[in-house]
Design a protein around this motif. Structure first.
Motif, PDB file in Angstrom:
ATOM      1  N   LEU A   7       0.857  -1.189   0.000  1.00  0.00           N
ATOM      2  CA  LEU A   7       0.000   0.000   0.000  1.00  0.00           C
ATOM      3  C   LEU A   7       0.892   1.238   0.000  1.00  0.00           C
ATOM      4  N   THR A   8       1.684   1.341  -1.043  1.00  0.00           N
ATOM      5  CA  THR A   8       2.689   2.393  -1.196  1.00  0.00           C
ATOM      6  C   THR A   8       2.508   3.049  -2.562  1.00  0.00           C
ATOM      7  N   PRO A   9       3.196   4.166  -2.806  1.00  0.00           N
ATOM      8  CA  PRO A   9       3.084   4.797  -4.130  1.00  0.00           C
ATOM      9  C   PRO A   9       4.029   4.206  -5.162  1.00  0.00           C
ATOM     10  N   VAL A  63       4.690  19.205  -9.930  1.00  0.00           N
ATOM     11  CA  VAL A  63       4.342  17.833  -9.589  1.00  0.00           C
ATOM     12  C   VAL A  63       2.825  17.730  -9.606  1.00  0.00           C
ATOM     13  N   HIS A  64       2.280  16.878 -10.471  1.00  0.00           N
ATOM     14  CA  HIS A  64       0.824  16.789 -10.618  1.00  0.00           C
ATOM     15  C   HIS A  64       0.168  16.286  -9.344  1.00  0.00           C
ATOM     16  N   CYS A  65       0.598  15.110  -8.881  1.00  0.00           N
ATOM     17  CA  CYS A  65       0.113  14.568  -7.616  1.00  0.00           C
ATOM     18  C   CYS A  65       1.297  14.495  -6.660  1.00  0.00           C
ATOM     19  N   GLU A  66       1.273  15.312  -5.649  1.00  0.00           N
ATOM     20  CA  GLU A  66       2.380  15.391  -4.686  1.00  0.00           C
ATOM     21  C   GLU A  66       2.223  14.263  -3.665  1.00  0.00           C
ATOM     22  N   THR A  67       2.994  13.201  -3.860  1.00  0.00           N
ATOM     23  CA  THR A  67       2.762  11.998  -3.074  1.00  0.00           C
ATOM     24  C   THR A  67       3.270  12.094  -1.637  1.00  0.00           C
ATOM     25  N   SER A  68       3.918  13.189  -1.277  1.00  0.00           N
ATOM     26  CA  SER A  68       4.260  13.349   0.137  1.00  0.00           C
ATOM     27  C   SER A  68       3.001  13.535   0.976  1.00  0.00           C
ATOM     28  N   THR A  69       1.908  13.981   0.341  1.00  0.00           N
ATOM     29  CA  THR A  69       0.627  14.124   1.041  1.00  0.00           C
ATOM     30  C   THR A  69      -0.533  13.451   0.308  1.00  0.00           C
ATOM     31  N   ARG A 121       5.462  30.497 -21.641  1.00  0.00           N
ATOM     32  CA  ARG A 121       6.544  29.710 -21.050  1.00  0.00           C
ATOM     33  C   ARG A 121       6.254  28.227 -21.291  1.00  0.00           C
ATOM     34  N   ARG A 122       7.183  27.369 -20.898  1.00  0.00           N
ATOM     35  CA  ARG A 122       7.059  25.942 -21.145  1.00  0.00           C
ATOM     36  C   ARG A 122       6.915  25.188 -19.825  1.00  0.00           C
ATOM     37  N   LEU A 123       6.144  24.111 -19.865  1.00  0.00           N
ATOM     38  CA  LEU A 123       5.758  23.397 -18.657  1.00  0.00           C
ATOM     39  C   LEU A 123       6.327  21.980 -18.644  1.00  0.00           C
ATOM     40  N   ILE A 124       6.994  21.632 -17.534  1.00  0.00           N
ATOM     41  CA  ILE A 124       7.480  20.283 -17.281  1.00  0.00           C
ATOM     42  C   ILE A 124       6.660  19.714 -16.134  1.00  0.00           C
ATOM     43  N   VAL A 125       5.988  18.593 -16.364  1.00  0.00           N
ATOM     44  CA  VAL A 125       5.099  18.010 -15.359  1.00  0.00           C
ATOM     45  C   VAL A 125       5.653  16.676 -14.879  1.00  0.00           C
ATOM     46  N   ASP A 126       5.906  16.590 -13.597  1.00  0.00           N
ATOM     47  CA  ASP A 126       6.214  15.317 -12.955  1.00  0.00           C
ATOM     48  C   ASP A 126       4.867  14.654 -12.660  1.00  0.00           C
ATOM     49  N   ALA A 127       4.508  13.678 -13.504  1.00  0.00           N
ATOM     50  CA  ALA A 127       3.235  12.968 -13.357  1.00  0.00           C
ATOM     51  C   ALA A 127       3.479  11.546 -12.873  1.00  0.00           C
ATOM     52  N   MET A 128       4.519  11.402 -12.053  1.00  0.00           N
ATOM     53  CA  MET A 128       4.973  10.083 -11.638  1.00  0.00           C
ATOM     54  C   MET A 128       3.844   9.243 -11.056  1.00  0.00           C
ATOM     55  N   SER A 129       3.088   9.817 -10.134  1.00  0.00           N
ATOM     56  CA  SER A 129       2.071   9.029  -9.434  1.00  0.00           C
ATOM     57  C   SER A 129       0.659   9.289  -9.944  1.00  0.00           C
ATOM     58  N   SER A 130       0.528   9.952 -11.071  1.00  0.00           N
ATOM     59  CA  SER A 130      -0.812  10.219 -11.618  1.00  0.00           C
ATOM     60  C   SER A 130      -1.001   9.669 -13.020  1.00  0.00           C
ATOM     61  N   PHE A 131       0.080   9.555 -13.794  1.00  0.00           N
ATOM     62  CA  PHE A 131      -0.048   9.164 -15.195  1.00  0.00           C
ATOM     63  C   PHE A 131      -0.641   7.764 -15.328  1.00  0.00           C
ATOM     64  N   GLY A 132      -1.632   7.663 -16.162  1.00  0.00           N
ATOM     65  CA  GLY A 132      -2.305   6.401 -16.383  1.00  0.00           C
ATOM     66  C   GLY A 132      -3.620   6.290 -15.646  1.00  0.00           C
ATOM     67  N   ALA A 133      -3.764   7.046 -14.553  1.00  0.00           N
ATOM     68  CA  ALA A 133      -5.017   7.025 -13.793  1.00  0.00           C
ATOM     69  C   ALA A 133      -5.774   8.338 -13.958  1.00  0.00           C
ATOM     70  N   ALA A 139     -11.460  17.886  -1.414  1.00  0.00           N
ATOM     71  CA  ALA A 139     -11.296  18.628  -2.670  1.00  0.00           C
ATOM     72  C   ALA A 139      -9.860  18.624  -3.177  1.00  0.00           C
ATOM     73  N   LEU A 140      -8.896  18.405  -2.283  1.00  0.00           N
ATOM     74  CA  LEU A 140      -7.485  18.435  -2.676  1.00  0.00           C
ATOM     75  C   LEU A 140      -6.870  17.043  -2.761  1.00  0.00           C
ATOM     76  N   GLN A 141      -7.644  16.015  -2.461  1.00  0.00           N
ATOM     77  CA  GLN A 141      -7.122  14.663  -2.346  1.00  0.00           C
ATOM     78  C   GLN A 141      -7.182  13.911  -3.673  1.00  0.00           C
ATOM     79  N   ALA A 142      -6.034  13.402  -4.117  1.00  0.00           N
ATOM     80  CA  ALA A 142      -6.004  12.512  -5.279  1.00  0.00           C
ATOM     81  C   ALA A 142      -6.249  11.083  -4.805  1.00  0.00           C
ATOM     82  N   PRO A 143      -6.897  10.258  -5.623  1.00  0.00           N
ATOM     83  CA  PRO A 143      -7.167   8.873  -5.221  1.00  0.00           C
ATOM     84  C   PRO A 143      -5.977   7.957  -5.477  1.00  0.00           C
ATOM     85  N   ILE A 144      -4.815   8.414  -5.058  1.00  0.00           N
ATOM     86  CA  ILE A 144      -3.563   7.705  -5.312  1.00  0.00           C
ATOM     87  C   ILE A 144      -2.953   7.214  -4.008  1.00  0.00           C
TER      88      ILE A 144
END
Length: 366
Positions: free
Chosen positions: A7-9, A136-142, A160-172, A291-296
């Protein structure tokens, strides 16, 4: 005995089919492995909505390797990165920029607050030196879900240009790199795609990647060189994680058969609802408002008991077959429970019952 449920990210619990895919050895120059790599990259691009505008550059290593590669390649040495940091992983992106010697600034928000698009627009207006924004799209520290569409619109409006860390959100969670004008999206094999660790990837705008030649500080992390070699030969430049790629191919096959992103999100959201309901009914308080919680991954306040020790709690839950994650906040005692991986209501329901029961047995919950 069954394997413990993670039950980890990530790393996370994988299916038998994904594990079985790693039983075959592959030659890295073999035409079948080249086809395997190509098919994986094609499907990742399709999931991201980038088939016509972006390329997928796979990279050996963890997700952080790929984040560093994206920053090093895409932010020129005379550019400047504005990092939206609302937790440990946003701060890690800022640390990467510091290590690389790239000029950067930080828009910091509290652990329980999302960055604001209007504030971002003001910061971009006030500092014309900023060329790129890192988020960071989904900040997994919280478990915080940052408002990607609104923030992406502010970045695009400012040119400007955007770099997205979608590590724990991509695919869901739904992300369309073309529609949102995302310059680069970074993710890995072992999160919501339910593969195993060992491969990161950057889904990057074709024109931006072409312009990045010569920016990289590293031979091994040079995305432009990696893509050029892959395009010319079908091969990775250096020894690829063959078993990891094969496992990801199997995981993607299962992902598509399940129904793709909407179905993956629905399963994770159901997991998160059941977990939240069970733990709150047992007397635990979630860290974030809904409202701020991702289902991750969900963060909970630790029991307000003077004898509480996460290590003791962890081991007791581990003995019952579930692996939790420690909190990553510096000012409050918390723990985290992931909702992702090859798990559903059955595992989450059991885990919630075990967590509450253990805390009561230890005398830390009423």
């Amino acid at each position: 005995m069954r394997e413990p449920i993670l039950l980890t990210p990530g790393p996370l619990t994988t299916s038998l089919a994904t594990k079985t895919a790693m039983l075959t050895d592959w030659g890295s120059w073999d035409s079948r492995f080249k086809a395997l790599t190509a098919s994986v990259c094609h499907d990742l691009l399709a999931i991201a909505g980038g088939l016509d505008s972006h390329v997928c550059v796979p990279l050996q290593g963890s997700g952080t390797f790929a984040v560093e590669a994206a920053v090093a390649n895409l932010v020129p040495r005379d550019g400047k990165l504005l990092v939206l940091a609302g937790g440990a992983y946003g701060q890690r992106m800022a640390d990467i920029a510091r290590y690389l010697g790239r000029p950067y600034s930080v828009y910091a928000t509290a652990d329980d607050s999302a960055p604001d698009a209007a504030t971002l627009a003001m910061l971009l207006h006030d500092d014309p030196a900023i060329t790129h924004v890192g988020l960071v799209h989904c900040e997994t520290s919280t478990g915080m879900l940052n408002p990607l569409p609104e923030l992406a619109a502010a970045v695009h409006a400012a040119g400007r240009r955007l770099i997205v860390d979608a590590m724990s959100s991509f695919g869901a969670l739904p992300i369309d790199v073309a529609a949102l004008h995302i310059d680069a999206l970074v993710a890995s094999s072992n999160k919501c795609l339910e593969g195993v660790p060992g491969m990161g990837f950057v889904i990057v705008n074709q024109a931006s990647l072409a312009q990045s030649a010569g920016n990289s500080h590293s031979l091994a992390l040079d995305l432009h060189a990696q893509q050029q070699y892959l395009h010319a030969s079908g091969q990775w430049r250096y020894t690829p994680p063959t078993h990891v790629v094969a496992a990801l191919r199997a995981a993607l096959d299962q992902y598509l058969a399940e129904g793709g992103q909407p179905a993956r999100l629905a399963r994770y959201a159901a997991n998160a609802r059941l977990l939240a309901d069970t733990l709150q009914a047992g007397g635990l308080r979630p860290f974030l408002p809904p409202a701020l919680q991702a289902p991750i991954i969900l963060t909970f306040h630790a029991p307000a008991h003077p004898d509480y020790r996460f290590a003791t709690f962890y081991e007791a839950v581990r003995e019952q077959g579930f692996v939790l994650y420690p909190g990553k906040l510096t000012t409050q005692e918390t723990f985290r429970v992931g909702c992702i991986g090859a798990i559903d209501h059955a595992e989450i329901g059991q885990a919630g019952h075990v967590i509450v029961s253990i805390l009561r047995q230890l005398g830390w919950l009423a």
